[in-house]
Design an enzyme around this catalytic site. Structure first.
Site, PDB file in Angstrom:
ATOM      1  N   HIS A 139      36.316  87.719  91.197  1.00  0.00           N
ATOM      2  CA  HIS A 139      36.569  86.345  91.639  1.00  0.00           C
ATOM      3  C   HIS A 139      37.947  86.159  92.297  1.00  0.00           C
ATOM      4  O   HIS A 139      38.045  85.630  93.398  1.00  0.00           O
ATOM      5  CB  HIS A 139      36.466  85.375  90.453  1.00  0.00           C
ATOM      6  CG  HIS A 139      35.186  85.488  89.681  1.00  0.00           C
ATOM      7  ND1 HIS A 139      33.987  85.796  90.279  1.00  0.00           N
ATOM      8  CD2 HIS A 139      34.902  85.339  88.358  1.00  0.00           C
ATOM      9  CE1 HIS A 139      33.032  85.812  89.352  1.00  0.00           C
ATOM     10  NE2 HIS A 139      33.563  85.561  88.186  1.00  0.00           N
ATOM     11  N   LYS A 150      41.810  83.237  79.385  1.00  0.00           N
ATOM     12  CA  LYS A 150      40.965  82.442  78.487  1.00  0.00           C
ATOM     13  C   LYS A 150      41.892  81.627  77.592  1.00  0.00           C
ATOM     14  O   LYS A 150      43.044  81.998  77.374  1.00  0.00           O
ATOM     15  CB  LYS A 150      40.132  83.365  77.590  1.00  0.00           C
ATOM     16  CG  LYS A 150      39.204  84.291  78.357  1.00  0.00           C
ATOM     17  CD  LYS A 150      37.844  83.691  78.514  1.00  0.00           C
ATOM     18  CE  LYS A 150      36.879  84.626  79.210  1.00  0.00           C
ATOM     19  NZ  LYS A 150      35.865  83.918  79.989  1.00  0.00           N
TER      20      LYS A 150
HETATM   21  C1  BG6 Z   1      32.308  84.888  84.830  1.00  0.00           C
HETATM   22  C2  BG6 Z   1      33.105  85.570  83.751  1.00  0.00           C
HETATM   23  O1  BG6 Z   1      32.115  85.733  85.908  1.00  0.00           O
HETATM   24  O2  BG6 Z   1      33.005  83.723  85.254  1.00  0.00           O
HETATM   25  C3  BG6 Z   1      33.370  84.625  82.594  1.00  0.00           C
HETATM   26  O3  BG6 Z   1      32.387  86.698  83.290  1.00  0.00           O
HETATM   27  C4  BG6 Z   1      34.001  83.345  83.079  1.00  0.00           C
HETATM   28  O4  BG6 Z   1      34.196  85.251  81.619  1.00  0.00           O
HETATM   29  C5  BG6 Z   1      33.212  82.762  84.248  1.00  0.00           C
HETATM   30  O5  BG6 Z   1      34.029  82.430  82.008  1.00  0.00           O
HETATM   31  C6  BG6 Z   1      33.949  81.577  84.871  1.00  0.00           C
HETATM   32  O6  BG6 Z   1      33.132  80.953  85.806  1.00  0.00           O
HETATM   33  P1  BG6 Z   1      33.330  79.413  86.145  1.00  0.00           P
HETATM   34  O7  BG6 Z   1      32.370  79.161  87.268  1.00  0.00           O
HETATM   35  O8  BG6 Z   1      33.013  78.650  84.896  1.00  0.00           O
HETATM   36  O9  BG6 Z   1      34.747  79.255  86.547  1.00  0.00           O
END
Ligand code: BG6
Length: 491
Positions: free
Chosen positions: A242, A341
């Site tokens: 991401h 987190k």
């Molecule tokens: C996922 C991760 O790809 O993205 C998670 O594995 C994380 O750990 C999540 O919580 C976050 O996604 P978003 O869309 O809620 O920001």
């Protein structure tokens, strides 16, 4: 303003892991929303597949409960839901044996001409088995695509092996590697902002930009994913995919068009220009953190190790990195990345911090002139803020003030903001790869992350404790403050 809905041709979506968490929380609600929007045409089918023994009706009951739980009350309308459930079918299939595959084939053969997508909402350990069985049971047609979720490997070597295994069965054009951040509205807006306006692009380089910050903060902890997360950690779970993808979209050269190859070629060049982080510099440019007990969302929460139930772990739940891009445009412009987190709040933002003005014509009475910033808020409250200096209203001389020009998408547009999966699931049907990762991109991202992982291991770089509900360890603040900069304070 109303959204333009272009219906897609009927399709069959086969969801392996159809009774799993992702299907329940994201995929079924996303497809339901697309039906509500009028985008699904008859006789589109969604076929759940997993090992559990269940009939079509059983799966519809599962989906009904999933929608009840994950849709806001006002979106759960009996009639719409029943119409959606009528599209649902189920086959009990075993990835590791031939059980159930001929039933799946019989179901799909009812419409061999239809677009067919296989969504692998399962762990990567099953990607190979499922791909091979899809092939050996003759399920691949001209109109077939496969969708895979992260994690695509846990290092470069395993990512290559996975890509090779899938690549032996499917052509690259048929493989859709999902990074759901690319489906988020503001992430696409980043491209609109950069390439549909004349305003920013001339300034988008090291002559005018001081640095960039990318923050993806989450307030949740481990949830129920200890088994996966403790082996992954924040670098693999969030940065490799991401955050690196966001960095690419900020840093890439203008692609010649929005065609998939044009965009992905440009992202790849950025990935290949990332300055290596190795044992020589990892300690200076990366910070690893792990949360301890604290307070989040208004209540006390356990620390990471307590969530692991007494486990001992050196896994990072937070990481901050000073990344650098060794190319003409970005030389000397750090990209500070941080994600964690159990942080203060759930917030994702990209901050482009411009350089200060070269000279002030205002006297000391005017106050401090703060450099411009462009802040793109991915979530929550999606929007863009341009921070500028203005004159404070009223008489009494020239006093300057730093204010933001705000555009909240929720205020500006009446429509609900679609979930990232809604866009991505249908891009697969439309065979549009622009927002998906190409094989070489995934591998290039691992090529940057791998030496960092090795450096941490070899130097034994420790995790720094931070209290749950804060912005991470103090070392992450020091990381940016050493350079005379500060993390942008969210507001
Ligand atoms: C996922 C991760 O790809 O993205 C998670 O594995 C994380 O750990 C999540 O919580 C976050 O996604 P978003 O869309 O809620 O920001």
């Amino acid at each position: 303003m109303s959204q333009i809905i272009i219906p897609v041709d009927p399709f069959d979506y086969v969801v392996f892991g159809g009774t799993g968490d992702l299907a329940e929380r994201k995929l079924l609600p996303a497809l339901f929303h697309r039906q509500l929007a009028g985008q699904l045409t008859e006789p589109t089918r969604i076929i759940g597949a997993s090992r559990s023994e269940m009939d079509h009706e059983g799966y519809r009951n599962f989906a009904r409960e999933a929608l009840k739980e994950h849709l806001p009350d006002d979106e759960y309308q009996e009639e719409d839901v029943e119409q959606f459930l009528a599209r649902l079918f189920y086959v009990a299939v075993d990835a590791k044996s031939d059980k159930g595959w001929s039933e799946l084939k019989a179901l799909l053969d009812e419409a061999p001409e239809r677009v067919r997508a296989f969504y692998l909402a399962v762990g990567p350990a099953l990607f190979g088995d499922i791909s091979e069985r899809i092939q050996s049971h003759g399920l691949i047609t001209e109109q077939t695509r496969i969708v895979v979720e992260k994690p695509i490997g846990r290092d470069l070597q395993s990512a290559r092996t996975l890509n090779k295994t899938i690549g032996e069965v499917f052509e690259e054009e048929q493989i859709f590697r999902i990074d759901h951040y690319l489906g988020k509205e503001t992430v696409q807006n980043l491209m609109a902002l950069r390439f549909a306006n004349a305003l920013y692009e001339p300034l988008w380089n090291s002559a005018h930009i001081d640095h960039v910050q990318i923050t993806v903060a989450e307030s949740v902890g481990l949830e129920s994913r200890a088994g996966y997360y403790d082996k992954a950690g924040a670098l693999r779970d969030m940065v490799q995919n991401h955050l690196v993808q966001l960095l690419c979209l900020v840093a890439m050269e203008p692609p010649s068009s929005m065609e998939a190859e044009a965009v992905r070629d440009e992202k790849l060049k950025v990935l290949r220009s990332l300055k290596p982080i190795t044992e020589n510099n990892a300690d200076a440019v990366t910070v690893r953190g792990q949360y301890k007990a604290g307070a989040s969302a208004g209540g006390p929460v356990k620390g990471y190790l307590q969530e692991l139930e007494g486990g001992v772990s050196n896994t990072e739940t937070f990481v901050a990195i000073k990344a650098e891009i060794d190319n003409w445009r970005w030389s000397g412009v750090p990209f500070y990345l941080r994600t964690g987190k159990r942080m203060s709040e759930r917030i994702s933002e990209i901050v482009v911090a411009f350089k200060p003005i070269p000279h002030s014509i205002f006297g000391p009475g005017a106050g401090r002139i703060t450099a411009n910033k462009l802040v793109m808020r991915l979530q929550p409250d999606e929007g863009v803020k341009q921070w500028i200096m203005i004159k404070e209203p009223g008489p009494g001389g020239m006093r300057l003030k730093h204010v933001s020009l705000d555009m909240s998408f929720a205020d500006r547009f009446e429509e609900r903001n679609p979930d990232a999966y809604e866009r991505l699931l249908l891009d697969v049907i439309r065979c549009n790869q622009t927002l998906f990762m190409r094989r070489d991109e995934v591998e290039a991202a691992w090529s940057w992350v791998d030496p960092m992982l090795t450096a941490w291991e070899e130097t034994g770089q420790p995790v720094q404790p931070y209290t749950a509900g804060t912005w991470g360890p103090s070392q992450a603040i020091a990381l940016i403050e050493r350079d005379g900069r500060t993390w942008h304070e969210t507001d």
